[in-house]
Design an enzyme around this catalytic site. Structure first.
Site, mmCIF file in Angstrom:
data_model
loop_
_atom_site.group_PDB
_atom_site.id
_atom_site.type_symbol
_atom_site.label_atom_id
_atom_site.label_comp_id
_atom_site.label_asym_id
_atom_site.label_seq_id
_atom_site.Cartn_x
_atom_site.Cartn_y
_atom_site.Cartn_z
ATOM 1 N N GLY A 38 -8.431 5.822 3.242
ATOM 2 C CA GLY A 38 -7.738 5.030 2.223
ATOM 3 C C GLY A 38 -8.011 5.668 0.869
ATOM 4 N N GLY A 39 -8.032 7.004 0.863
ATOM 5 C CA GLY A 39 -8.482 7.765 -0.319
ATOM 6 C C GLY A 39 -7.412 7.949 -1.374
ATOM 7 C CG ASP A 45 -3.869 5.966 1.482
ATOM 8 O OD1 ASP A 45 -3.057 5.109 1.883
ATOM 9 O OD2 ASP A 45 -4.734 5.714 0.628
ATOM 10 C CG HIS A 72 -12.106 -4.916 -1.999
ATOM 11 N ND1 HIS A 72 -12.278 -4.946 -3.373
ATOM 12 C CD2 HIS A 72 -11.032 -4.116 -1.801
ATOM 13 C CE1 HIS A 72 -11.363 -4.216 -3.954
ATOM 14 N NE2 HIS A 72 -10.595 -3.691 -3.033
HETATM 15 N N1 LIG Z 1 -3.677 0.884 7.532
HETATM 16 C C1 LIG Z 1 -4.088 1.721 6.577
HETATM 17 N N2 LIG Z 1 -4.471 2.981 6.869
HETATM 18 C C2 LIG Z 1 -4.905 3.827 5.899
HETATM 19 N N3 LIG Z 1 -4.957 3.490 4.581
HETATM 20 C C3 LIG Z 1 -4.561 2.244 4.252
HETATM 21 C C4 LIG Z 1 -4.113 1.313 5.204
HETATM 22 N N4 LIG Z 1 -3.807 0.147 4.567
HETATM 23 C C5 LIG Z 1 -4.056 0.359 3.277
HETATM 24 N N5 LIG Z 1 -4.518 1.615 3.057
HETATM 25 C C6 LIG Z 1 -4.883 2.249 1.787
HETATM 26 O O1 LIG Z 1 -6.090 1.706 1.294
HETATM 27 C C7 LIG Z 1 -6.153 1.998 -0.109
HETATM 28 C C8 LIG Z 1 -6.803 0.821 -0.810
HETATM 29 S S1 LIG Z 1 -6.897 1.055 -2.561
HETATM 30 C C9 LIG Z 1 -8.259 2.187 -2.736
HETATM 31 C C10 LIG Z 1 -7.833 3.601 -3.071
HETATM 32 C C11 LIG Z 1 -8.972 4.568 -3.362
HETATM 33 N N6 LIG Z 1 -9.946 4.625 -2.292
HETATM 34 C C12 LIG Z 1 -9.646 4.245 -4.671
HETATM 35 O O2 LIG Z 1 -10.846 3.974 -4.686
HETATM 36 O O3 LIG Z 1 -8.989 4.261 -5.698
HETATM 37 C C13 LIG Z 1 -4.742 2.266 -0.566
HETATM 38 O O4 LIG Z 1 -4.606 3.587 -0.961
HETATM 39 C C14 LIG Z 1 -3.899 1.942 0.665
HETATM 40 O O5 LIG Z 1 -2.714 2.707 0.772
#
Ligand SMILES: Nc1ncnc2c1ncn2[C@@H]1O[C@H](CSCC[C@H]([NH3+])C(=O)O)[C@@H](O)[C@H]1O
Length: 397
Positions: free
Chosen positions: A236-237, A262, A305
């Site tokens: 989810g990067g 992601d 979260h």
């Molecule tokens: N099923 C899924 N598989 C992979 N990624 C996901 C999924 N559902 C949500 N996400 C991703 O989870 C992330 C949460 S937001 C966090 C983004 C990043 N890690 C940061 O710290 O800024 C978003 O980029 C979503 O697209």
């Protein structure tokens, strides 16, 4: 010097570091809340602010902020008249409409009125025009998601007899309002998906570098760098900045070592920023089998979260299957709610999760129990006085 002149003379440059500036900003906020009457506070919260946000966004949509910021880079004179600002607009706008909007947003210090129908920018309005700050996306995300959800939440909670929404598949504020849950809606509506990722970029830029909170040297000390093995998977990067930060600290990390995962649409549409060639972007749904096996670390930053304990179990179960026992680490960079004295950053995130994903922030006890139930052992929780989030390190029990 009298008190008013003293207060007005303060600026960011009055403080020797950002922590002191932030503390003074919080003190000023407390002072404001003490000085304003109850009516003034309610007026400011809902009546002033609703049209302030609208005014800022209309100027954004008309292209004013970016043109103004560009003009400032080109010339010394940042001050602009109403006619100058009309000429910046990317579509026709009624002069008196614009005057009324500008008057309000300058009365609330977004820009500064210097003469009749004449204004100069502030650091905030210039940031709104600077695409690299993602401040514009923070406003856009609020309008797309957070503000409508906040309005809906009041009725939604009443309708559900004030039960805590902690499982989006049972009842969920976002779905109640938009018909789909948050991530499905973002996939179907790329504009709204983009402003959410824009907010994530803004947040990431304005939070402490996670590699300052957690000892990455120790993590990597047991890794054989040159064997072409995956080292770090940022799940989810999204934008990949956290992976970039790890690489900046450890330039010895080689090809195939770093992977940002992601959802496919997020990687294809919203994260075009150039990443170092050694970082691989890989579409992956974290509810499916993790294809990267035996990495040193699987990293989640403000991801879990968004999800209930049951869903975290499903996500982390897949990670566990890919980990090498005794070697692989699970790293979770999230708020750890203190029993008392949660900051407004923590409480905002907690309730914005309720607003949009039926998610929530967790206490240390909650994190430990959750991880234990999935078969992990918490090795340590790293914190930093300047960081709002901690890094939880866990391994297979
Ligand atoms: N099923 C899924 N598989 C992979 N990624 C996901 C999924 N559902 C949500 N996400 C991703 O989870 C992330 C949460 S937001 C966090 C983004 C990043 N890690 C940061 O710290 O800024 C978003 O980029 C979503 O697209």
């Amino acid at each position: 010097m009298d008190t008013l002149s003293l207060l007005e003379g303060l600026g960011p440059e009055s403080f020797s570091n950002d922590a002191d500036r932030y503390a003074a900003k919080e003190a000023a906020r407390k002072l404001l809340y003490k000085l304003e009457s109850p009516f003034e506070r309610s007026w400011s919260l809902c009546i002033e602010t609703s049209v302030l946000v609208a005014g800022i966004q209309v100027c954004q949509d008309l292209g004013i902020w970016s043109k103004w910021a560009d003009k400032c880079k080109e010339s010394e004179t940042a001050t602009q008249t109403l006619d100058d600002i009309l000429a910046m607009c990317n579509s026709k706008a009624d002069p008196n409409l614009l005057r009324r909007l500008l008057r309000h947003i300058s009365a609330l210090y977004v820009i500064e009125e210097t003469d009749v129908d004449t204004w100069k920018p502030t650091p905030f309005s210039l940031a709104l025009g600077d695409k690299t700050s993602y401040v514009d996306q923070t406003i856009q995300c609020g309008l797309d998601h957070n503000i409508p959800c906040g309005v809906n939440l009041v009725k939604f909670l009443a309708k559900n007899q004030y039960q805590e929404p902690v499982d989006r598949f049972k009842f969920d504020n976002y779905r109640d309002l938009f018909g789909d849950d948050f991530f499905d809606y973002c996939q179907k509506n790329p504009g709204a998906g983009g402003s959410f990722i824009g907010l994530m970029k803004a947040l990431n830029l304005n939070k402490m570098d996670w590699t300052e909170v957690y000892d990455t040297k120790k993590l990597l000390s047991e890794v054989e760098i040159s064997n072409g093995q995956p080292v770090f998977v940022d799940m989810g990067g999204a934008h990949g900045r956290d992976t970039n930060r790890l690489l900046a600290k450890h330039p010895e990390l080689g090809q195939d070592a770093l992977i940002v995962q992601d959802l496919p649409d997020v990687l294809a549409l919203h994260t075009q920023e150039k990443l170092d060639g050694r970082i691989k972007r890989m579409p992956h749904d974290f509810f499916s089998t993790q294809p990267v096996l035996g990495a040193r670390a699987y990293f989640f930053h403000v991801v879990l979260h968004d999800w209930s304990d049951v869903d975290c179990g499903r996500i982390l179960g897949k990670v566990k299957d890919a980990m090498t026992k005794g070697y692989s680490k699970l790293l979770i960079c999230e708020v750890v709610l203190p029993p008392k004295g949660a900051t407004s950053f923590m409480t905002t995130l907690d309730l914005q999760m309720m607003n949009s994903t039926s998610g929530f922030e967790r206490t240390e006890e909650h994190w430990r129990k959750l991880l234990q139930n999935i078969g992990f052992r918490v090795v340590g929780i790293s914190t930093h006085i300047g960081a709002m989030e901690s890094v939880i390190e866990a391994e297979i029990a």
